[in-house]
Structures are given as C-alpha cells and as structure tokens.
Design a protein around this motif. Structure first.
Motif, PDB file in Angstrom:
ATOM      1  N   ARG A  31     -11.783  -0.648   4.907  1.00 31.08           N
ATOM      2  CA  ARG A  31     -11.803  -1.362   3.631  1.00 31.08           C
ATOM      3  C   ARG A  31     -10.444  -2.023   3.353  1.00 31.08           C
ATOM      4  NH1 ARG A  31     -15.835   0.135  -0.420  1.00 31.08           N
ATOM      5  NH2 ARG A  31     -17.271   1.702   0.405  1.00 31.08           N
ATOM      6  N   THR A  32      -9.375  -1.304   3.671  1.00 32.16           N
ATOM      7  CA  THR A  32      -8.038  -1.847   3.441  1.00 32.16           C
ATOM      8  C   THR A  32      -7.774  -3.050   4.335  1.00 32.16           C
ATOM      9  OG1 THR A  32      -7.206   0.342   2.800  1.00 32.16           O
ATOM     10  CG2 THR A  32      -5.571  -1.310   3.420  1.00 32.16           C
ATOM     11  N   ALA A  47      -2.995  -1.851  -2.553  1.00 27.40           N
ATOM     12  CA  ALA A  47      -4.007  -0.881  -2.124  1.00 27.40           C
ATOM     13  C   ALA A  47      -3.429   0.531  -2.218  1.00 27.40           C
ATOM     14  CB  ALA A  47      -4.460  -1.183  -0.702  1.00 27.40           C
ATOM     15  N   ALA A 103     -11.706   4.133   4.469  1.00 25.93           N
ATOM     16  CA  ALA A 103     -10.633   3.549   3.669  1.00 25.93           C
ATOM     17  C   ALA A 103      -9.787   2.584   4.501  1.00 25.93           C
ATOM     18  CB  ALA A 103      -9.762   4.659   3.081  1.00 25.93           C
ATOM     19  N   TRP A 104      -9.565   2.940   5.754  1.00 29.41           N
ATOM     20  CA  TRP A 104      -8.801   2.073   6.658  1.00 29.41           C
ATOM     21  C   TRP A 104      -9.507   0.727   6.835  1.00 29.41           C
ATOM     22  CZ3 TRP A 104      -4.238   1.277   8.614  1.00 29.41           C
ATOM     23  CH2 TRP A 104      -4.078   0.503   9.773  1.00 29.41           C
ATOM     24  N   THR A 151       0.863  -1.172   0.000  1.00 27.46           N
ATOM     25  CA  THR A 151       0.000   0.000   0.000  1.00 27.46           C
ATOM     26  C   THR A 151       0.900   1.223   0.000  1.00 27.46           C
ATOM     27  OG1 THR A 151      -1.911   1.064   1.064  1.00 27.46           O
ATOM     28  CG2 THR A 151      -0.196   0.253   2.522  1.00 27.46           C
ATOM     29  N   PHE A 202      -3.299   4.528  -2.508  1.00 26.18           N
ATOM     30  CA  PHE A 202      -4.092   5.702  -2.173  1.00 26.18           C
ATOM     31  C   PHE A 202      -3.657   6.859  -3.062  1.00 26.18           C
ATOM     32  CE2 PHE A 202      -4.915   3.170   1.444  1.00 26.18           C
ATOM     33  CZ  PHE A 202      -5.940   3.718   2.208  1.00 26.18           C
TER      34      PHE A 202
END
Length: 247
Positions: free
Chosen positions: A236-237, A155, A233-234, A132, A157
């Motif tokens: 989901r990751t 992942a 987002a956290w 990520t 961003f």
C-alpha cells in the motif's frame, strides 16, 4: 547499500543514513526511525525503499539521548515480553526522559526540516519528497506534514497525531496511516482523529489491521511482527508513493 552523512541547514546539523537507487530516483523519502533510534532495522527499511527507486534519508534523531543500538536491542527484547516488561520499564523511562525536554521537539523538527530541504533541493528529485515513519517516527511524520506545505505525501505507521485542529489544517498532502487493531492507545482515538482530519480538509486514509498491535512492521521484534499485515502495508505504501511522487 547506503552510507552516513551529515546534513546541515539553517544552523542545524543532523547525521543521517542515505540510501539510493541504482538509477534515476522516483522521488525522495524521509524515513523516521522508531523510539529505538537509527538501528539496523531502520537502515534495512531505507534500503528496501531505495531498491524500489527512492532516494532515502533516515536521520539519527536520538543521538545523545543514551539510546544505543545495544540498549535498544535489550529493551525491545524485554519490553514486549509480559514476564520481563516490569524490569524494562524503569530503564526505558530513564532513557526516554530527554525526549520530554522542552526543546526536544523543536530540535527534532529542525533536523527533519534540514533533511527535507536537502532532498527538496536536489534537481533530480524535482521537489518530490515524502515522509514515512514508525512509532516515534510515525508521530513525527504527522508533525512534519503540519509544518511543511511542500511535502507530497505522508505515510505514518502507528504514530500519534494529538494535534489541534488549526495545526491539522496546515497539512496539504495526502496521509496514509497504519495501525494495529490491538494498539488501543491509538485505535480508540482513531474515530476522533478521522472527524478532526475531515474537518481540517485533510485527505486522510487510515488502515487498521485486525489481530495485530503496535510495531507490527518491525520484523526484528518477534513479539509484535505480523508478516501478512507488514506485506500489505508495504505494498500500500509503495502504491501511495508511486501515485503522489509521480512527475
């Protein structure tokens, strides 16, 4: 929680921050910093992932470019301020110049490959490694996915993926990508990227957060941080990693 170490592989050495869980790791994760370098915020993100059970490597990919933590703080505080942005841009261009050198991308990829090989070789991880990254790191997360077929998940961003179709076809892992709606440079091109990813046969899931912009995850940036989007987002990751790094 973690510590610095030097990773070496195939003639490449890179300093990296290593942070690990208290017990058996759920998998390995490379965390790639923003364009500000390996600052405290990146270490904190690595520690957060480690607390969730992952063995994390966060490489320092901008050492030697002139981007110090002090300068990063100064630039970040002014670049996003509309009243001071014009003052910050010349200094940012000066510091970013080394990133445009012909061999910078290859040296950066070699460093990321060294980090991947280090994690992939650890018996306790069983080859379960993901990546990520944020901004600069999001872009290089995409790039590593095109280079490393053993990668389990990516992942990125708010990263760029301006890559030709033949390179995108090399991505063998699922990609979960996050964007802020106001980040026009990326979001305007997202339909094009989705079509290209589909043609390349990549399992690509983009998530766009309304009302947010670039760097919405960085809680040290008062101009850009969005707590609701960041938390979503956290989560989901974490779900994405748990699914794709499962034994």
């Amino acid at each position: 929680m973690g510590h610095m170490l030097t990773i070496s592989n195939n003639g490449t050495s890179v300093d990296a921050y290593l942070s690990g869980p208290a017990g058996e790791p759920r998998g390995g994760l490379i965390v790639i910093h923003e364009v500000w370098g390996l600052v405290d915020h990146t270490r904190a993100v690595a520690d957060r992932f480690a607390a969730e059970g992952y063995l994390v490597l966060a490489p320092d990919l901008l050492s030697g470019t002139g981007m110090t933590p002090e300068l990063a703080t100064e630039l970040q505080s002014t670049l996003f301020d509309p009243e001071q942005r014009s003052k910050a841009q010349p200094k940012l261009r000066e510091v970013m110049a080394p990133l445009h050198a012909p061999d910078f991308a290859e040296r950066t990829m070699a460093s990321l490959q060294a980090c991947f090989e280090h994690l992939h070789a650890l018996p306790e991880l069983g080859g379960r490694v993901a990546v990520t990254g944020f901004c600069f790191g999001g872009t290089y997360s995409f790039s590593l996915a095109t280079r490393e077929p053993r990668l389990r998940a990516a992942a990125p961003f708010y990263g760029h993926a301006d890559l030709p179709l033949e390179q995108l076809r090399n991505i063998g892992c699922p990609v979960l990508a996050f964007y802020g709606e106001k980040d026009a440079a990326l979001v305007d091109r997202l339909p094009w990227l989705e079509r290209l990813m589909d043609e390349a046969g990549v399992d690509f899931t983009p998530v766009v957060y309304p009302g947010t912009g670039h760097a919405f995850f960085n809680d040290t940036n008062d101009w850009t941080y969005d707590g609701v989007a960041s938390e979503d987002a956290w989560q989901r990751t974490l779900g994405f990693l748990a699914k794709n790094l499962a034994s």
